[in-house]
Design a protein around this motif. Structure first.
Motif, PDB file in Angstrom:
ATOM      1  N   LEU A   1       1.031  -1.312   0.037  1.00 54.75           N
ATOM      2  CA  LEU A   1       0.018   0.113  -0.009  1.00 54.75           C
ATOM      3  C   LEU A   1       0.662   1.150   0.122  1.00 54.75           C
ATOM      4  N   ARG A   2       2.005   1.108   0.917  1.00 58.23           N
ATOM      5  CA  ARG A   2       2.712   2.549   0.970  1.00 58.23           C
ATOM      6  C   ARG A   2       3.524   2.711  -0.594  1.00 58.23           C
TER       7      ARG A   2
ATOM      8  N   ARG B   1       5.653   8.570  -3.507  1.00 57.71           N
ATOM      9  CA  ARG B   1       5.971   9.604  -4.682  1.00 57.71           C
ATOM     10  C   ARG B   1       7.244   8.953  -5.003  1.00 57.71           C
TER      11      ARG B   1
ATOM     12  N   ARG C   1       2.303   1.576  -3.504  1.00 53.84           N
ATOM     13  CA  ARG C   1       1.212   2.389  -4.503  1.00 53.84           C
ATOM     14  C   ARG C   1       1.055   4.030  -4.222  1.00 53.84           C
ATOM     15  N   LEU C   2       1.187   4.357  -3.031  1.00 51.10           N
ATOM     16  CA  LEU C   2       0.964   5.876  -2.750  1.00 51.10           C
ATOM     17  C   LEU C   2       2.391   6.734  -2.767  1.00 51.10           C
TER      18      LEU C   2
END
Length: 402
Positions: A211-212, A217, A214-215
């Motif tokens: 999840l990290r 930058r 995917r988010l």
């Protein structure tokens, strides 16, 4: 031997091995990311220094807790060394054909380490004592550092992206918890609450990592890399084959020492047919890759290794040793044959800015599958219940590090 000299409990003996394994497997991806960010040669040399100094601390450890702490630092040094080794080879030999040959030589050196580890470890333990298993790393580390500084060109940072610390912490937790669960499952059983809790927390940490990524930058490991068939497939092959081959070596070590009563030195000799084949297969696969490409070699190695492991199973519960020689040789040859091609495929598929990270991913899947006792012969009494766990590591470029 360690337990008697340092008055260590069974749990303390177990942590001497498990502490190294947890830190090594957990920080491999961080070591690769640091190499991409700060330069692979710099991180590689830092890892050599950390590993060598901590090996000296292990050799002169006055107590079991001190030895456990030193082993953890040693694992950190190995985690900085291993990802940079493949990345530096790719940097030094950019042409595909030359790179395949270099990976073959790299694999053959790993085979030598795997072959010499049990024999040398057993000989040292049987003659001058377990501390020399760590002292032998000192001249090797110094030579490695000097040769790297003199012969390997400085490597510039491959990327300016900042380190994604939340992702790094998540992957450290995921790998460490998974490794701990696998280690404890052998002692407690798969249904033990601690094992189930470790496996569950590992899944949660891995989910948080995905999840990290995917988010984020600037992700530490972009999901596009994981979706790559070449990179993802190579990592899975590394996991499966190291799990199979080193699982065989691990169980064979237990059988030879506990059931057959072999000494540490004789156990190393008994395992020699399997680990020696890794050296020959690595050299051969590196040369054949120029003519056939990596895929045929990987498929051939997978088939040979599977046949070798099947032959081990078909030999029965208490086979005579001669019946195990050919299956061990086939498993060792096939594993190394496949893994050399897999390493070349993974490194060739990774973008230059993620070469250290790709190497770390490959080594994380391979290294976390390695049972701790496969690193070398155990510096404990072969008759003691701690033999399988009180082990010192080989220098960290054995196929547990491929």
């Amino acid at each position: 031997m360690i337990g008697r000299e340092l008055s260590a409990s069974l749990t303390g003996i177990q942590w001497i091995t498990d502490g190294y394994t947890l830190v090594f497997a957990g920080f491999l991806l961080s070591g690769g990311a640091l190499g991409d960010r700060l330069g692979n040669r710099r991180i590689f040399c830092t890892g050599v220094v950390v590993f060598t100094v901590s090996s000296a601390a292990c050799a002169f450890a006055p107590s079991a807790p001190f030895l456990v702490a030193a082993r953890m630092v040693e694992g950190l040094g190995a985690a900085l060394i291993v990802p940079g080794s493949l990345a530096l080879l790719q940097q030094a030999y950019p042409a595909p054909a030359a790179c395949s040959r270099a990976f073959g030589v790299w694999g053959s050196i790993a085979g030598i380490a795997a072959s010499a580890g049990p024999l040398l470890g057993g000989l040292l333990v049987s003659t001058v004592g377990w501390r020399w298993v760590f002292l032998i790393n000192l001249p090797v580390g110094v030579a490695c550092l000097v040769l790297t500084l003199r012969r390997v060109a400085p490597s510039d940072p491959l990327t300016t992206r900042p380190l994604d610390w939340p992702a790094q912490c998540a992957v450290v937790a995921a790998v460490a918890l998974l490794t701990a669960a696998l280690n404890e499952a052998g002692r407690r059983g798969w249904s033990d609450p601690a094992v189930l809790a470790g496996a569950g927390l590992s899944v949660l940490a891995a989910t948080a990592f995905v999840l990290r990524e995917r988010l984020a930058r600037f992700p530490a490991l972009p999901t596009s890399l994981l979706r790559s068939r070449a990179l993802g497939g190579g990592a899975v092959i590394g996991l499966l084959f190291n799990f199979g081959f080193y699982g065989m070596v691990f169980t064979a070590s237990l059988d030879f020492q506990h059931q057959r009563g072999y000494s540490a030195l004789v156990t190393g000799l008994a395992l020699f047919p399997a680990v020696a084949m890794t050296m020959f297969a690595s050299i051969l696969s590196g040369r054949l890759a120029r003519m056939t490409g990596d895929r045929p070699l990987v498929c051939t190695g997978m088939l040979l290794a599977a046949l070798g492991l099947a032959g081990w199973v078909a030999a029965g519960a208490e086979p005579a040793y001669p019946l195990l020689v050919v299956p061990m040789m086939a498993a060792g040859f096939g594993t190394s044959f496949a893994l050399t091609g897999s390493a070349s495929t993974v490194m060739g598929a990774a973008p230059p800015a993620y070469s250290g990270t790709a190497s770390a991913l490959f080594n994380t899947t391979a290294g976390s599958a390695v049972p701790p006792a496969s690193h070398s012969a155990a510096p404990c009494s072969p008759r003691s219940p701690t033999t399988a766990r009180g082990c010192a590591p080989a220098w960290p470029w054995a196929p547990s590090s491929i």
